[in-house]
Design a protein around this motif. Structure first.
Motif, PDB file in Angstrom:
ATOM      1  N   THR A  36     -19.449  15.343 105.695  1.00  0.00           N
ATOM      2  CA  THR A  36     -20.374  16.201 106.425  1.00  0.00           C
ATOM      3  C   THR A  36     -19.565  17.215 107.218  1.00  0.00           C
ATOM      4  OG1 THR A  36     -21.993  14.402 106.634  1.00  0.00           O
ATOM      5  CG2 THR A  36     -22.245  16.281 108.106  1.00  0.00           C
ATOM      6  N   VAL A  37     -19.925  18.501 107.053  1.00  0.00           N
ATOM      7  CA  VAL A  37     -19.215  19.583 107.729  1.00  0.00           C
ATOM      8  C   VAL A  37     -20.209  20.381 108.561  1.00  0.00           C
ATOM      9  CG1 VAL A  37     -17.804  21.663 107.436  1.00  0.00           C
ATOM     10  CG2 VAL A  37     -17.579  19.753 105.806  1.00  0.00           C
ATOM     11  N   ALA A  38     -19.859  20.668 109.801  1.00  0.00           N
ATOM     12  CA  ALA A  38     -20.677  21.519 110.659  1.00  0.00           C
ATOM     13  C   ALA A  38     -19.821  22.663 111.190  1.00  0.00           C
ATOM     14  CB  ALA A  38     -21.260  20.723 111.814  1.00  0.00           C
ATOM     15  N   ILE A  39     -20.353  23.877 111.086  1.00  0.00           N
ATOM     16  CA  ILE A  39     -19.644  25.058 111.570  1.00  0.00           C
ATOM     17  C   ILE A  39     -20.602  25.878 112.418  1.00  0.00           C
ATOM     18  CG2 ILE A  39     -18.415  27.175 110.937  1.00  0.00           C
ATOM     19  CD1 ILE A  39     -17.716  25.888 108.275  1.00  0.00           C
ATOM     20  N   THR A  40     -20.136  26.318 113.587  1.00  0.00           N
ATOM     21  CA  THR A  40     -20.909  27.240 114.419  1.00  0.00           C
ATOM     22  C   THR A  40     -20.170  28.565 114.512  1.00  0.00           C
ATOM     23  OG1 THR A  40     -19.860  26.348 116.420  1.00  0.00           O
ATOM     24  CG2 THR A  40     -22.015  25.458 115.811  1.00  0.00           C
ATOM     25  N   SER A  41     -20.944  29.649 114.608  1.00  0.00           N
ATOM     26  CA  SER A  41     -20.360  30.983 114.616  1.00  0.00           C
ATOM     27  C   SER A  41     -21.184  31.923 115.486  1.00  0.00           C
ATOM     28  CB  SER A  41     -20.302  31.554 113.196  1.00  0.00           C
ATOM     29  OG  SER A  41     -19.632  30.676 112.309  1.00  0.00           O
ATOM     30  N   CYS A  42     -20.514  32.859 116.139  1.00  0.00           N
ATOM     31  CA  CYS A  42     -21.199  33.916 116.875  1.00  0.00           C
ATOM     32  C   CYS A  42     -21.794  34.922 115.897  1.00  0.00           C
ATOM     33  CB  CYS A  42     -20.225  34.651 117.801  1.00  0.00           C
ATOM     34  SG  CYS A  42     -19.797  33.756 119.295  1.00  0.00           S
ATOM     35  N   PHE A  43     -22.885  35.538 116.298  1.00  0.00           N
ATOM     36  CA  PHE A  43     -23.547  36.523 115.440  1.00  0.00           C
ATOM     37  C   PHE A  43     -22.714  37.794 115.305  1.00  0.00           C
ATOM     38  CE2 PHE A  43     -26.387  40.210 114.966  1.00  0.00           C
ATOM     39  CZ  PHE A  43     -26.926  39.903 113.725  1.00  0.00           C
ATOM     40  N   ILE A  44     -22.565  38.251 114.061  1.00  0.00           N
ATOM     41  CA  ILE A  44     -21.986  39.557 113.784  1.00  0.00           C
ATOM     42  C   ILE A  44     -22.821  40.205 112.679  1.00  0.00           C
ATOM     43  CG2 ILE A  44     -19.614  39.098 114.495  1.00  0.00           C
ATOM     44  CD1 ILE A  44     -18.923  38.472 111.623  1.00  0.00           C
ATOM     45  N   LEU A  45     -22.759  41.529 112.593  1.00  0.00           N
ATOM     46  CA  LEU A  45     -23.617  42.251 111.651  1.00  0.00           C
ATOM     47  C   LEU A  45     -23.182  42.081 110.203  1.00  0.00           C
ATOM     48  CD1 LEU A  45     -24.293  45.555 113.616  1.00  0.00           C
ATOM     49  CD2 LEU A  45     -25.907  43.713 113.159  1.00  0.00           C
ATOM     50  N   ARG A  46     -21.879  41.980 109.962  1.00  0.00           N
ATOM     51  CA  ARG A  46     -21.437  41.892 108.571  1.00  0.00           C
ATOM     52  C   ARG A  46     -21.678  40.495 107.998  1.00  0.00           C
ATOM     53  NH1 ARG A  46     -16.594  39.210 108.012  1.00  0.00           N
ATOM     54  NH2 ARG A  46     -15.308  38.988 109.891  1.00  0.00           N
ATOM     55  N   GLN A  47     -21.812  40.445 106.690  1.00  0.00           N
ATOM     56  CA  GLN A  47     -22.041  39.174 106.007  1.00  0.00           C
ATOM     57  C   GLN A  47     -20.779  38.317 106.045  1.00  0.00           C
ATOM     58  OE1 GLN A  47     -25.100  38.533 104.857  1.00  0.00           O
ATOM     59  NE2 GLN A  47     -24.617  36.469 104.211  1.00  0.00           N
ATOM     60  N   VAL A  48     -20.925  37.044 106.384  1.00  0.00           N
ATOM     61  CA  VAL A  48     -19.782  36.137 106.450  1.00  0.00           C
ATOM     62  C   VAL A  48     -19.781  35.237 105.208  1.00  0.00           C
ATOM     63  CG1 VAL A  48     -18.669  34.302 107.770  1.00  0.00           C
ATOM     64  CG2 VAL A  48     -19.853  36.150 108.964  1.00  0.00           C
ATOM     65  N   PRO A  49     -18.705  35.253 104.404  1.00  0.00           N
ATOM     66  CA  PRO A  49     -18.669  34.438 103.170  1.00  0.00           C
ATOM     67  C   PRO A  49     -18.390  32.969 103.471  1.00  0.00           C
ATOM     68  CG  PRO A  49     -16.621  35.646 103.401  1.00  0.00           C
ATOM     69  CD  PRO A  49     -17.489  36.070 104.552  1.00  0.00           C
ATOM     70  N   ILE A  50     -19.296  32.342 104.197  1.00  0.00           N
ATOM     71  CA  ILE A  50     -19.062  30.972 104.665  1.00  0.00           C
ATOM     72  C   ILE A  50     -18.980  29.983 103.507  1.00  0.00           C
ATOM     73  CG2 ILE A  50     -21.490  30.315 105.001  1.00  0.00           C
ATOM     74  CD1 ILE A  50     -18.558  29.556 107.405  1.00  0.00           C
ATOM     75  N   MET A  51     -19.744  30.229 102.427  1.00  0.00           N
ATOM     76  CA  MET A  51     -19.703  29.301 101.300  1.00  0.00           C
ATOM     77  C   MET A  51     -18.344  29.343 100.615  1.00  0.00           C
ATOM     78  SD  MET A  51     -22.477  27.837 101.684  1.00  0.00           S
ATOM     79  CE  MET A  51     -22.026  26.685 100.408  1.00  0.00           C
ATOM     80  N   GLU A  52     -17.728  30.506 100.579  1.00  0.00           N
ATOM     81  CA  GLU A  52     -16.386  30.628 100.011  1.00  0.00           C
ATOM     82  C   GLU A  52     -15.391  29.814 100.827  1.00  0.00           C
ATOM     83  OE1 GLU A  52     -13.344  34.279  99.944  1.00  0.00           O
ATOM     84  OE2 GLU A  52     -15.146  34.633  98.729  1.00  0.00           O
ATOM     85  N   LEU A  53     -15.497  29.885 102.143  1.00  0.00           N
ATOM     86  CA  LEU A  53     -14.620  29.101 103.013  1.00  0.00           C
ATOM     87  C   LEU A  53     -14.821  27.607 102.764  1.00  0.00           C
ATOM     88  CD1 LEU A  53     -12.635  29.030 105.478  1.00  0.00           C
ATOM     89  CD2 LEU A  53     -14.674  28.883 106.931  1.00  0.00           C
ATOM     90  N   LEU A  54     -16.064  27.193 102.619  1.00  0.00           N
ATOM     91  CA  LEU A  54     -16.355  25.775 102.395  1.00  0.00           C
ATOM     92  C   LEU A  54     -15.854  25.292 101.049  1.00  0.00           C
ATOM     93  CD1 LEU A  54     -19.949  25.628 103.874  1.00  0.00           C
ATOM     94  CD2 LEU A  54     -18.082  24.139 104.571  1.00  0.00           C
ATOM     95  N   THR A  55     -16.238  26.005  99.985  1.00  0.00           N
ATOM     96  CA  THR A  55     -15.943  25.524  98.634  1.00  0.00           C
ATOM     97  C   THR A  55     -14.481  25.672  98.246  1.00  0.00           C
ATOM     98  OG1 THR A  55     -16.572  27.670  97.687  1.00  0.00           O
ATOM     99  CG2 THR A  55     -18.290  25.992  97.852  1.00  0.00           C
ATOM    100  N   GLU A  56     -13.808  26.703  98.761  1.00  0.00           N
ATOM    101  CA  GLU A  56     -12.431  26.970  98.345  1.00  0.00           C
ATOM    102  C   GLU A  56     -11.384  26.465  99.326  1.00  0.00           C
ATOM    103  OE1 GLU A  56     -11.886  31.043  97.280  1.00  0.00           O
ATOM    104  OE2 GLU A  56     -13.687  31.113  96.017  1.00  0.00           O
ATOM    105  N   GLN A  57     -11.793  26.197 100.565  1.00  0.00           N
ATOM    106  CA  GLN A  57     -10.811  25.793 101.563  1.00  0.00           C
ATOM    107  C   GLN A  57     -11.122  24.431 102.189  1.00  0.00           C
ATOM    108  OE1 GLN A  57      -8.109  27.682 102.001  1.00  0.00           O
ATOM    109  NE2 GLN A  57      -8.866  29.298 100.635  1.00  0.00           N
TER     110      GLN A  57
END
Length: 323
Positions: free
Chosen positions: A296-317
């Protein structure tokens, strides 16, 4: 693994600079926790649309405890005083399941956020958008304003403020601090909340009803507990909080947005050949559960306008390092 973790943290600070915290559990044990941008384990972040998946859990708890009959119950069963517009029949057939699976029909092309969130009653404003000439087609239509209707259903079904119901039935048993209510008086306060980096609480509308599609602030430790509750079939610390049947139903395909399958306000994923599910919020907020790997992985992030490739970080890293 130390070198891999160091490389991961270097990547986060350079390419994912809005991430505020990560908590990872494996086989029920915390194996990694880190905080960025001056955050600490006690700090919460606005988790954006991850709020939707929390509402799904609360609907399941309400069904388990007979406040709601089933997801097939009609929406208008909970709003006896609501009067549909003349000739509007579609709304009478809309079910809770339609809201949970994003298959409810709406009378708009793009979401009228300003109209709904500047109104005196956000649930009423969302109900006014429900329906349409095409009827219930089963078409996936992602809606943040629409799921606010689920908040109204919870309040009317349980007779309790949502934050109180959540605290009693979910948060307190998980060791999550009850969030304070946040009132946003105008558009400026609304945008300030979205941009705030250390918010706390849970947004309410002018009627005192907590938001369903956004507006909840939690920490990575809080979020990983939600994920672990689901991974363990509704049991946490030896106590059943949610039925395994609801979790199974919530995390199997109920609808689909293009190639992306969807459950009950949970996204369904395949990672490394493993069936996973996730609560996903804008800017890189996520709860990912990989049952086969007991991860189980939980990530929190501050809002920014650009799209964040969070799935890439999860699946590849993240998953390759910790699974």
């Amino acid at each position: 693994m130390d070198k891999q973790i160091k490389a991961l943290e270097d990547l986060i600070t350079t390419e994912y600079s809005n991430i505020t915290g990560i908590a990872i559990n494996k086989n029920g044990q915390n194996i990694y926790e880190a905080y960025f941008n001056g955050y600490t384990p006690d700090d919460t972040t606005h988790i954006m649309s991850v709020t939707k998946s929390i509402l799904s859990a609360l609907i399941g708890i309400a069904i388990d405890n007979n406040y709601i009959q089933s997801p097939d119950q009609k929406v208008l069963d909970f709003f006896h005083d609501y009067k549909p517009k003349r000739g509007e029949k579609t709304i009478q057939d809309v079910t809770i399941k339609n809201l949970l699976t994003m298959t409810a029909p709406y009378k708009y092309k793009s979401e009228p956020y300003t109209k709904v969130y500047s109104s005196p009653d956000w649930v009423q404003a969302a109900l006014d958008l429900l329906g349409g000439r095409a009827g219930i087609t089963g078409e996936f239509k992602y809606s943040t304003v629409g799921v606010q209707i689920l908040s109204g259903i919870l309040v009317n079904a349980t007779g309790m403020p949502i934050a109180d119901f959540a605290a009693e039935r979910l948060f307190t048993p998980l060791g999550i601090k009850k969030p304070r209510n946040i009132v946003l008086h105008n558009k400026e306060e609304h945008f300030a909340f979205l941009k705030e980096c250390h918010p706390t609480g849970w947004v309410i509308d002018p009627k005192g009803v907590n938001t369903a599609g956004w507006g909840l602030c939690l920490s990575p430790r809080d979020m990983v507990k939600i994920g672990e509750l689901y991974r363990n079939g509704g049991v946490y610390d030896g106590k059943r909080l949610l039925s395994s049947a609801w979790i199974e139903e919530s995390t199997r395909e109920q609808s689909r947005w293009g190639e992306m399958p969807y459950g009950y306000l949970w996204w369904l994923l395949e990672i490394g050949g493993n069936h996973c599910y996730a609560a996903i919020g804008d800017a890189g907020n996520i709860i990912l559960v990989n049952p086969r790997k007991a991860l189980t992985v939980a990530i929190t992030s501050c809002f920014i306008l650009r799209q964040v490739p969070i799935m890439e970080l999860l699946t590849e890293q993240i998953v390759p390092v910790f699974a």
